[in-house]
Design an enzyme around this catalytic site. Structure first.
Site, PDB file in Angstrom:
ATOM      1  CE  LYS A 196      76.423   0.160  77.747  1.00  0.00           C
ATOM      2  NZ  LYS A 196      75.256   0.879  77.205  1.00  0.00           N
ATOM      3  CB  SER A 236      64.047   7.007  79.524  1.00  0.00           C
ATOM      4  OG  SER A 236      65.155   7.034  78.630  1.00  0.00           O
ATOM      5  CD  GLN A 296      69.463   5.183  76.340  1.00  0.00           C
ATOM      6  OE1 GLN A 296      68.526   4.988  75.584  1.00  0.00           O
ATOM      7  NE2 GLN A 296      70.497   4.357  76.430  1.00  0.00           N
ATOM      8  CG  ASP A 300      71.629  -0.981  81.785  1.00  0.00           C
ATOM      9  OD1 ASP A 300      70.590  -1.128  81.108  1.00  0.00           O
ATOM     10  OD2 ASP A 300      72.360   0.016  81.687  1.00  0.00           O
ATOM     11  NE  ARG A 337      69.386  -6.174  77.902  1.00  0.00           N
ATOM     12  CZ  ARG A 337      70.163  -5.134  78.134  1.00  0.00           C
ATOM     13  NH1 ARG A 337      69.920  -4.338  79.158  1.00  0.00           N
ATOM     14  NH2 ARG A 337      71.208  -4.880  77.368  1.00  0.00           N
TER      15      ARG A 337
HETATM   16  C1  S3P Z   1      71.588   4.714  79.855  1.00  0.00           C
HETATM   17  C2  S3P Z   1      70.319   4.689  80.360  1.00  0.00           C
HETATM   18  C3  S3P Z   1      69.504   3.470  80.424  1.00  0.00           C
HETATM   19  C4  S3P Z   1      70.342   2.214  80.296  1.00  0.00           C
HETATM   20  C5  S3P Z   1      71.348   2.313  79.189  1.00  0.00           C
HETATM   21  C6  S3P Z   1      72.274   3.492  79.389  1.00  0.00           C
HETATM   22  C7  S3P Z   1      72.307   5.998  79.800  1.00  0.00           C
HETATM   23  O1  S3P Z   1      68.559   3.505  79.374  1.00  0.00           O
HETATM   24  O2  S3P Z   1      69.514   1.093  80.109  1.00  0.00           O
HETATM   25  O3  S3P Z   1      72.130   1.142  79.115  1.00  0.00           O
HETATM   26  O4  S3P Z   1      73.534   5.996  79.609  1.00  0.00           O
HETATM   27  O5  S3P Z   1      71.650   7.033  79.950  1.00  0.00           O
HETATM   28  P1  S3P Z   1      67.145   4.258  79.583  1.00  0.00           P
HETATM   29  O6  S3P Z   1      67.439   5.572  80.120  1.00  0.00           O
HETATM   30  O7  S3P Z   1      66.462   4.368  78.250  1.00  0.00           O
HETATM   31  O8  S3P Z   1      66.374   3.383  80.513  1.00  0.00           O
END
Ligand code: S3P
Length: 458
Positions: free
Chosen positions: A22, A173, A175, A320, A351
């Site tokens: 993903k 994070s 993200q 995750d 969660r």
């Molecule tokens: C992700 C980073 C994670 C993860 C999410 C996908 C990504 O989140 O939980 O399902 O693709 O960068 P965080 O970076 O906010 O922890």
């Protein structure tokens, strides 16, 4: 509302190929959409989350040609012709659905554009904190408006003349790191993100793949602005977060063995294997290919699991997988403690609360903490009705728990699984039906409709 009924597992398929990763699929669509040519993306995950990203990039000028579809799964191969990094203003709001990765990473891209765009999503996404991306992007010069103190979606982002910054992430994070690095591609000079703990590095790897230069110095990652990603074909490996469900099913089944094929083995994501090995699982992984993103087959032999402590630096690596690792804890001898995982409270649902509540419904004792939980292993699980809170990983984790329970387990609201694992029910049935010989999912090479039309229907 869709439901899945699960009974005790009957048989083990010899092998499973899980769908594409993903995180990498999102990034593939974004970088290909900003690139200077056409990229063929293979092994793409056509989950609802990733299709939101594809549709957003299309709305901003990328051209997507569908090439191959898997029945029961969706579009897995496509040609994406990029619009270049400076995108076209979308005609309307961008729908990010349930996807935190879409909204947070696109925020970084939108910060560098010459227009204002709106991004919204479903009820769950609209409650999640976006201040964590708004803060650094505003420091760089973008305007980010959202709802309330947590700056929730819908977000209005107006790109600007960005300034490079050095930003220390207040939380681990990937993200947020990625949003700042993406914005950094639009700022003159060097933008640096310092992460407190190493998080998944798919953005860094995909920048290299598309020829975007960046550097790592300890926990500081820097990118230079003004670079255009160069189109280059890419094959997405299978998602280790999806494979994790079958890893736990196999690891907790003495006498059984399964091979999970073509799983992404990026070391920033393989924490689930490390934890299961610590719990006594028998797992072998062999890297078959490491160009860009490492990948390979993972063989799991069932045995008896022991409880463990999961915490500290390893949390971002298993973030995750914690719901399914909590289920592994329930199936293990002794107790399993999950700590330092406060971030779990701001995922698709809380969660910690959702896992604790559903494990209790199945007869497991769980002590809940602000940053995790302790699971008292070894109880006999009984079937129960599971509330998913529209969270795909809660639904799948408890489908696996149901395989080990006496009686029937009902997963209510199982449609959320399409967020990350289209085809999950097909794969689950390989364990439940006992026929072991279910036909592989056929490949349709002729795609019936163009992707834009197909996506609009949803
Ligand atoms: C992700 C980073 C994670 C993860 C999410 C996908 C990504 O989140 O939980 O399902 O693709 O960068 P965080 O970076 O906010 O922890």
């Amino acid at each position: 509302m869709a439901t899945i009924k699960v009974r005790k597992l009957k048989s083990f398929p010899a092998e499973i190929s899980v769908p594409g990763d993903k995180s990498i699929s999102h990034r593939a669509a974004m970088f290909a959409g900003m690139a200077d040519g056409t990229t063929i993306v293979e092994g793409f995950l056509p989950s609802e989350d990733c299709l939101c990203t594809v549709k957003a990039m299309e709305a901003m000028g990328a051209v997507v040609e569908p090439l191959e579809e898997l029945e029961g799964v969706g579009l897995v191969k496509m040609a994406i012709t990029g619009h270049g990094p400076k995108l076209k203003a979308p005609a309307g709001p961008i729908d990010c659905g349930n996807s935190g990765t879409t909204i947070r990473l696109l925020s970084g891209i939108l910060a560098g554009q010459d227009f204002t765009a709106e991004m919204g999503g479903d009820a769950s996404l609209s409650k999640r904190p976006m201040k964590r991306v708004a803060d650094p992007l505003v420091l760089m010069g973008a305007k980010v408006e959202g709802q309330g103190e947590k700056i929730c979606a819908p977000l209005h982002i107006t790109g600007g003349q960005l300034q490079p910054i050095t930003y220390t992430l207040p939380m681990a994070s990937a993200q947020v790191k990625s949003a700042v690095l993406l914005a950094g591609m639009f700022a003159p000079g060097k933008t640096t993100v310092i992460e407190p703990v190493v998080t998944r590095n798919h953005t860094e790897r995909i920048m290299s793949h598309f020829g975007v230069k960046w550097l790592r110095d300890g926990n500081a990652i820097s990118v230079y602005g003004g670079q255009t990603p160069k189109a280059k074909d890419l094959v997405v490996p299978g998602d280790i977060s999806s494979a994790a469900f079958w890893m736990v099913a196999a690891a907790a089944s003495p006498g059984q063995q399964i091979t999970l094929k073509n799983v992404g083995l990026n070391p920033t994501r393989t924490g689930v294997i490390t934890v299961l090995l610590r719990m006594g699982a028998h797992i072998n992984s062999s890297e078959t290919d490491s160009e860009g993103e490492p990948r390979g087959n993972v063989i799991i032999k069932g045995g008896d699991l022991n409880g463990t402590v999961i915490g500290g630096l390893e949390i971002p690596n298993v973030i995750d997988e914690l719901p399914i690792l909590a289920v592994a804890g329930a199936l293990a001898r002794g107790n399993t403690l999950i700590k330092d995982a406060r971030e779990l409270r701001v995922k698709e649902t809380d969660r910690i609360a959702a896992v604790a509540e559903n494990l209790r419904r199945m007869g497991v004792t769980v002590i809940e903490y602000e940053d995790g939980m302790e699971i008292i292993g070894g109880a006999k699980l009984h079937g129960a009705t599971i509330t998913t809170y529209h969270d795909h990983r809660i639904a799948m984790a408890f489908a696996i728990a149901g395989m080990f329970a006496e009686g029937e387990t009902t997963i209510e609201g199982s449609e959320c699984i399409n967020t990350s694992y289209p085809g999950f029910e097909h794969d689950l049935n390989l364990f439940l039906r006992g026929d072991n010989g279910a036909a592989p999912i056929p490949v349709l090479t002729r795609v019936p409709r163009p992707v834009a039309g197909r996506l609009r229907e949803g």
